[in-house]
Scaffold this active site. Structure first.
Site, PDB file in Angstrom:
ATOM      1  CB  CYS A 174      -8.696-117.124   8.048  1.00  0.00           C
ATOM      2  SG  CYS A 174      -7.375-116.397   7.076  1.00  0.00           S
ATOM      3  CE  LYS A 218     -14.853-111.836  11.616  1.00  0.00           C
ATOM      4  NZ  LYS A 218     -14.087-112.273  10.456  1.00  0.00           N
TER       5      LYS A 218
HETATM    6  C1  LIG Z   1      -7.063-107.378   5.150  1.00  0.00           C
HETATM    7  C2  LIG Z   1      -8.037-108.264   5.872  1.00  0.00           C
HETATM    8  C3  LIG Z   1      -7.603-109.001   6.959  1.00  0.00           C
HETATM    9  C4  LIG Z   1      -8.498-109.822   7.650  1.00  0.00           C
HETATM   10  N1  LIG Z   1      -8.069-110.524   8.748  1.00  0.00           N
HETATM   11  C5  LIG Z   1      -8.956-111.264   9.467  1.00  0.00           C
HETATM   12  C6  LIG Z   1      -8.556-111.935  10.659  1.00  0.00           C
HETATM   13  O1  LIG Z   1      -7.402-111.881  11.069  1.00  0.00           O
HETATM   14  N2  LIG Z   1      -9.496-112.645  11.339  1.00  0.00           N
HETATM   15  C7  LIG Z   1     -10.801-112.731  10.908  1.00  0.00           C
HETATM   16  O2  LIG Z   1     -11.632-113.378  11.563  1.00  0.00           O
HETATM   17  N3  LIG Z   1     -11.195-112.097   9.786  1.00  0.00           N
HETATM   18  C8  LIG Z   1     -10.308-111.369   9.078  1.00  0.00           C
HETATM   19  N4  LIG Z   1     -10.733-110.699   7.963  1.00  0.00           N
HETATM   20  C9  LIG Z   1     -12.150-110.752   7.585  1.00  0.00           C
HETATM   21  C10 LIG Z   1     -12.919-109.586   8.229  1.00  0.00           C
HETATM   22  O3  LIG Z   1     -12.828-109.646   9.625  1.00  0.00           O
HETATM   23  C11 LIG Z   1     -14.396-109.602   7.812  1.00  0.00           C
HETATM   24  O4  LIG Z   1     -14.971-110.802   8.265  1.00  0.00           O
HETATM   25  C12 LIG Z   1     -14.562-109.507   6.309  1.00  0.00           C
HETATM   26  O5  LIG Z   1     -13.708-108.551   5.736  1.00  0.00           O
HETATM   27  C13 LIG Z   1     -16.029-109.191   5.936  1.00  0.00           C
HETATM   28  O6  LIG Z   1     -16.433-107.951   6.425  1.00  0.00           O
HETATM   29  P1  LIG Z   1     -16.488-106.643   5.458  1.00  0.00           P
HETATM   30  O7  LIG Z   1     -17.267-107.036   4.233  1.00  0.00           O
HETATM   31  O8  LIG Z   1     -17.188-105.612   6.297  1.00  0.00           O
HETATM   32  O9  LIG Z   1     -15.085-106.296   5.129  1.00  0.00           O
HETATM   33  C14 LIG Z   1      -9.846-109.906   7.238  1.00  0.00           C
HETATM   34  C15 LIG Z   1     -10.277-109.148   6.134  1.00  0.00           C
HETATM   35  C16 LIG Z   1      -9.389-108.338   5.457  1.00  0.00           C
HETATM   36  C17 LIG Z   1      -9.880-107.551   4.273  1.00  0.00           C
END
Ligand SMILES: Cc1cc2nc3c(=O)[nH]c(=O)nc-3n(C[C@H](O)[C@H](O)[C@H](O)COP(=O)(O)O)c2cc1C
Length: 326
Positions: free
Chosen positions: A101, A140
């Site tokens: 994060c 993660k």
């Molecule tokens: C609004 C938002 C909240 C997120 N909250 C978390 C979270 O609580 N824990 C986590 O491991 N990743 C969190 N992420 C990251 C996502 O799980 C993911 O790793 C990231 O968006 C990349 O994937 P994508 O390109 O498919 O969106 C968050 C992403 C977004 C956009």
């Protein structure tokens, strides 16, 4: 409640933990769209340890949820230990540790992506979780360098040696937050280095095309979806079962279902404030009139939502990824 398997099978499609989003209402909508593997929102170790915040709602599991993972964030072994004790009172399919994060309030405390960069401390914290938690443990993380796999592999080796039963790799460094290219070759290096555990690829999947690319380029059959399913829970079924995109009637039914589930969780006032961003996401990229999105930011009652839904008509959808069937 029966867990089908604590760890993801081949080809598993997993809904990412999304802070501020993946509550029970969100997951119920995702499951209607075809999602089976889902996460709670990330929970902060200190809030759990001191019973601050809205832990009970965050951790609420639906009776029908066969698989539900929980994700913990923190960087203090003592607080992680106490948080694990709280989580041990509940029932989850696995407990994942957040090492990715990038948001300032998390990084300032040395947690999330900051902890991922502090490899020795990250491993110490993860060992503490493995020791204290009754669940299967996974992590993660973000890649640490987009050109050199070595630092990411060092972190992953420490996690696997400490008992990680799966690793999800977000193929962007923390400085890129949630956008930009995904370094498939670093995810692939992790996949090849740790054949004994599932490695889940994450980053940039929002369509069948991007899904096929991440699988091909990383060699991972398991993929985690995040921004691509925000407002588009149908993507799960489209990728895993070749389902068709929704019709307008199905789209409306899903939006209303999602919001009424939120009302059941939070009450109408609070739910409708939170639902503004959710409805906004459902409207995004489907060719609806822009004025509807502005209107979503003022929703206050379920009646307001019904009024908005009654005026949705399909606009110029061609060229959008998020199709609505006519
Ligand atoms: C609004 C938002 C909240 C997120 N909250 C978390 C979270 O609580 N824990 C986590 O491991 N990743 C969190 N992420 C990251 C996502 O799980 C993911 O790793 C990231 O968006 C990349 O994937 P994508 O390109 O498919 O969106 C968050 C992403 C977004 C956009």
């Amino acid at each position: 409640m029966s867990d089908l398997s604590p760890i993801y099978p081949d080809d598993a499609l997993i809904m990412a933990p999304l802070s501020g989003f993946t509550d029970l209402a969100y997951r119920r909508s995702a499951r209607k769209g075809g999602c089976r593997f889902a996460f709670t929102e990330m929970v902060d170790a200190a809030s759990l340890a001191y019973a601050n915040g809205n832990g009970e709602v965050l951790l609420k599991r639906g009776e029908e949820e066969d698989f539900l993972a929980v994700q913990l964030v923190g960087a203090e072994p003592e607080l992680l230990k106490r948080a694990c004790a709280k989580l041990n009172e509940k029932d989850f399919s696995l407990l994942d540790f957040n090492l990715g994060c990038p948001v300032p309030k998390v990084v300032r405390k040395g947690a999330g992506a900051a902890l991922g960069k502090n490899i020795d401390r990250a491993i110490e914290c993860f060992r503490c979780i493995v020791k204290e938690s009754k669940f299967v443990n996974t992590a993660k993380l973000r890649i640490l360098d987009e050109n050199d796999p070595a630092p990411t592999l060092t972190l992953c080796a420490g996690l696997v040696d400490s008992g990680a039963k799966a690793l999800t790799i977000h193929g962007r460094t923390a400085s890129h937050f949630y956008t930009g290219d995904v370094a498939f070759h670093i995810i692939k290096a992790v996949k090849e280095a740790f054949p004994q555990i599932p490695v889940i690829a994450n980053g940039g999947v929002n369509s069948k095309e991007s899904y096929d690319i991440i699988r091909r380029e990383t060699g991972c059959s398991r993929v985690m979806l995040a921004q691509g399913i925000m407002g588009n829970p149908w993507l799960f079924g489209e990728l895993s079962e070749n389902r068709q995109p929704p019709t307008l009637a199905e789209w409306k039914e899903m939006v209303r279902f999602h919001v009424t589930q939120m009302i059941a969780l939070y009450g109408e006032d609070s739910a409708m404030r939170q639902a503004r961003k959710i409805v906004h996401d459902y409207l995004k990229g489907r060719g609806f009139a822009a004025g509807l999105r502005a209107e979503a930011s003022t929703l206050s009652t379920l009646n307001d939502l019904d009024h908005l839904l009654s005026r949705t008509v399909i606009g110029a959808v061609s060229g959008t990824i998020r199709k609505i069937l006519i």
